[in-house]
Design a protein around this motif. Structure first.
Motif, PDB file in Angstrom:
ATOM      1  N   PRO A  72     -51.120  -0.280  46.751  1.00  0.00           N
ATOM      2  CA  PRO A  72     -51.689  -1.634  46.862  1.00  0.00           C
ATOM      3  C   PRO A  72     -52.693  -1.905  45.752  1.00  0.00           C
ATOM      4  O   PRO A  72     -53.389  -0.982  45.293  1.00  0.00           O
ATOM      5  N   PRO A  73     -52.816  -3.147  45.280  1.00  0.00           N
ATOM      6  CA  PRO A  73     -53.733  -3.485  44.179  1.00  0.00           C
ATOM      7  C   PRO A  73     -55.173  -3.046  44.422  1.00  0.00           C
ATOM      8  O   PRO A  73     -55.837  -2.556  43.500  1.00  0.00           O
ATOM      9  N   ALA A  74     -55.676  -3.216  45.646  1.00  0.00           N
ATOM     10  CA  ALA A  74     -57.051  -2.819  45.926  1.00  0.00           C
ATOM     11  C   ALA A  74     -57.226  -1.310  45.789  1.00  0.00           C
ATOM     12  O   ALA A  74     -58.260  -0.825  45.300  1.00  0.00           O
ATOM     13  N   GLU A  75     -56.211  -0.559  46.195  1.00  0.00           N
ATOM     14  CA  GLU A  75     -56.264   0.897  46.073  1.00  0.00           C
ATOM     15  C   GLU A  75     -56.195   1.319  44.609  1.00  0.00           C
ATOM     16  O   GLU A  75     -56.875   2.248  44.186  1.00  0.00           O
ATOM     17  N   ILE A  76     -55.376   0.615  43.827  1.00  0.00           N
ATOM     18  CA  ILE A  76     -55.295   0.895  42.391  1.00  0.00           C
ATOM     19  C   ILE A  76     -56.665   0.708  41.748  1.00  0.00           C
ATOM     20  O   ILE A  76     -57.122   1.554  40.974  1.00  0.00           O
ATOM     21  N   ALA A  77     -57.320  -0.395  42.064  1.00  0.00           N
ATOM     22  CA  ALA A  77     -58.634  -0.679  41.485  1.00  0.00           C
ATOM     23  C   ALA A  77     -59.641   0.412  41.851  1.00  0.00           C
ATOM     24  O   ALA A  77     -60.443   0.845  41.012  1.00  0.00           O
ATOM     25  N   ARG A  78     -59.600   0.865  43.096  1.00  0.00           N
ATOM     26  CA  ARG A  78     -60.530   1.896  43.541  1.00  0.00           C
ATOM     27  C   ARG A  78     -60.279   3.217  42.807  1.00  0.00           C
ATOM     28  O   ARG A  78     -61.218   3.852  42.291  1.00  0.00           O
ATOM     29  N   ILE A  79     -59.025   3.633  42.736  1.00  0.00           N
ATOM     30  CA  ILE A  79     -58.681   4.912  42.101  1.00  0.00           C
ATOM     31  C   ILE A  79     -59.005   4.883  40.610  1.00  0.00           C
ATOM     32  O   ILE A  79     -59.559   5.844  40.061  1.00  0.00           O
ATOM     33  N   VAL A  80     -58.679   3.765  39.950  1.00  0.00           N
ATOM     34  CA  VAL A  80     -58.964   3.639  38.522  1.00  0.00           C
ATOM     35  C   VAL A  80     -60.463   3.723  38.271  1.00  0.00           C
ATOM     36  O   VAL A  80     -60.928   4.423  37.357  1.00  0.00           O
ATOM     37  N   GLY A  81     -61.250   3.036  39.091  1.00  0.00           N
ATOM     38  CA  GLY A  81     -62.700   3.069  38.930  1.00  0.00           C
ATOM     39  C   GLY A  81     -63.266   4.459  39.129  1.00  0.00           C
ATOM     40  O   GLY A  81     -64.104   4.923  38.338  1.00  0.00           O
ATOM     41  N   GLU A  82     -62.820   5.162  40.181  1.00  0.00           N
ATOM     42  CA  GLU A  82     -63.310   6.511  40.456  1.00  0.00           C
ATOM     43  C   GLU A  82     -62.920   7.474  39.343  1.00  0.00           C
ATOM     44  O   GLU A  82     -63.723   8.320  38.927  1.00  0.00           O
ATOM     45  N   THR A  83     -61.684   7.349  38.855  1.00  0.00           N
ATOM     46  CA  THR A  83     -61.210   8.250  37.804  1.00  0.00           C
ATOM     47  C   THR A  83     -61.962   8.011  36.502  1.00  0.00           C
ATOM     48  O   THR A  83     -62.341   8.961  35.804  1.00  0.00           O
ATOM     49  N   ALA A  84     -62.200   6.740  36.178  1.00  0.00           N
ATOM     50  CA  ALA A  84     -62.940   6.420  34.954  1.00  0.00           C
ATOM     51  C   ALA A  84     -64.355   6.977  35.010  1.00  0.00           C
ATOM     52  O   ALA A  84     -64.877   7.490  34.004  1.00  0.00           O
ATOM     53  N   GLU A  85     -64.997   6.909  36.172  1.00  0.00           N
ATOM     54  CA  GLU A  85     -66.343   7.455  36.296  1.00  0.00           C
ATOM     55  C   GLU A  85     -66.320   8.979  36.183  1.00  0.00           C
ATOM     56  O   GLU A  85     -67.195   9.577  35.561  1.00  0.00           O
TER      57      GLU A  85
END
Length: 335
Positions: A108-121
């Motif tokens: 889901p798009p919201a999950e993508i945004a969360r995972i991308v943010g966590e991985t980038a950090e």
């Protein structure tokens, strides 16, 4: 995460056996470094685990499941290559999100945004998310490439010399980062390299390859201190181990043809009284240590000494072995 096992795996390319009868088990959560020179079969081993190559004999297991006949997508692995493998026209955010948009994952798009943010950090590139890949440094591009694998949360991460194209400082920085990331995600990670520094600093387990065969598996310190052969001994350690005729310092054990001396296992007498006579041929001052290059009866030997030593080229000294390793004529360890 999952244990990886290769059982009797062989892969040939024409008359050449790139991997020959390999039995290797990578424990769940391990950071396994597969170490060897060019042509030893490192990348082929990784491709066999990934499913990019099919073995001519033997079986591959991931998490106890036989995956020999499965496609790469079915194996739940993620691979990082030496080159960055990024989409140059996309931003960092879009590059990281791309694997999650696969129809197989249906994230889901919201999950993508969360995972991308966590991985980038985690990769410390959160401030670069809206930059295009072409506007990143080499180290940042490799972090994004690693991030594309991390977002998947696969059973196994596979890395094919991902740091070899970077400069020395970036390699050192990313070695620390990769070890930190591995500790955070507790992943099973198989990393191939020819660089012994990467093996010593990052691995929980090291597998040393020689001509497609697994010469030894163990912890980095275990392999460094107790190698089974001269080939294995030469793969770990910087400067490299000194391999010299067994009789250079007197008689060795029966069957010994070679004496192996780590640089720190050479006792040096600047007064020239105790040991075999030697001459200093070069002095390398590295700040925290000094490497002495010596000539001992026509044989080159490297040892370490006080960083503030006053020894100079041409100086006569004496050396003797301390805790040597012994090998027979075929290179096997003599105990």
């Amino acid at each position: 995460m999952a244990e990886v096992a290769l059982k009797g795996v062989t892969k040939r390319f024409g008359a050449v056996s790139a991997v020959a009868g390999m039995d290797l088990t990578v424990p769940d959560g391990a950071f396994m470094v597969v170490l060897g020179p060019t042509g030893a079969g490192k990348t082929t081993t990784l491709r066999l685990v990934a499913g990019l190559e099919r073995p001519d004999a033997g079986e591959v297991f991931i998490g106890g499941r036989r995956v020999t006949d499965e496609t790469p997508a079915e194996r739940d692995v993620a691979m990082v290559f030496q080159q960055y493998s990024l989409y140059p026209h996309l931003t960092v955010r879009e590059n990281l999100a791309f694997p999650l948009k696969s129809p197989l994952l249906r994230t889901p798009p919201a999950e993508i945004a969360r995972i991308v943010g966590e991985t980038a950090e985690m990769l410390r590139i959160g401030h670069k998310l809206d930059n295009r890949a072409t506007r990143l440094s080499g180290g940042e591009m490799q972090r994004v490439s690693i991030g594309r694998a991390l977002v998947r949360r696969p059973a196994v991460y596979l890395m094919d010399e991902p740091l070899s194209s970077l400069d020395a400082k970036l390699r050192a920085d990313l070695r620390v980062e990769l070890k930190r990331i591995h500790a955070e995600i507790a992943a099973t990670l198989i990393y191939v390299t020819h660089d012994q520094t990467e093996a010593m600093t990052m691995a929980t387990h090291v597998g040393v390859l020689e001509a497609g065969r697994l010469a030894q598996v163990g912890g980095p310190r275990e392999i460094y201190e107790n190698p089974v052969s001269a080939h294995v001994a030469a793969r770990l350690g910087q400067p490299r181990i000194n391999l010299l005729p067994a009789t250079l310092f007197g008689h060795g054990p029966d069957r010994a043809a070679t004496i192996g001396l780590r640089p720190e296992h050479v006792a040096l007498d600047p007064g020239g009284a105790e040991g075999a006579p030697a001459v200093v041929t070069r002095v390398e001052r590295l700040g925290d240590q000094t490497r002495l290059h010596l000539d001992v009866a026509g044989h080159a030997l490297v040892t370490l000494t006080d960083p503030h030593t006053d020894l100079k080229t041409g100086r006569a000294v004496a050396v003797r072995p301390r805790d040597p390793l012994w090998f027979d004529a075929a290179g096997a360890r003599v105990t």
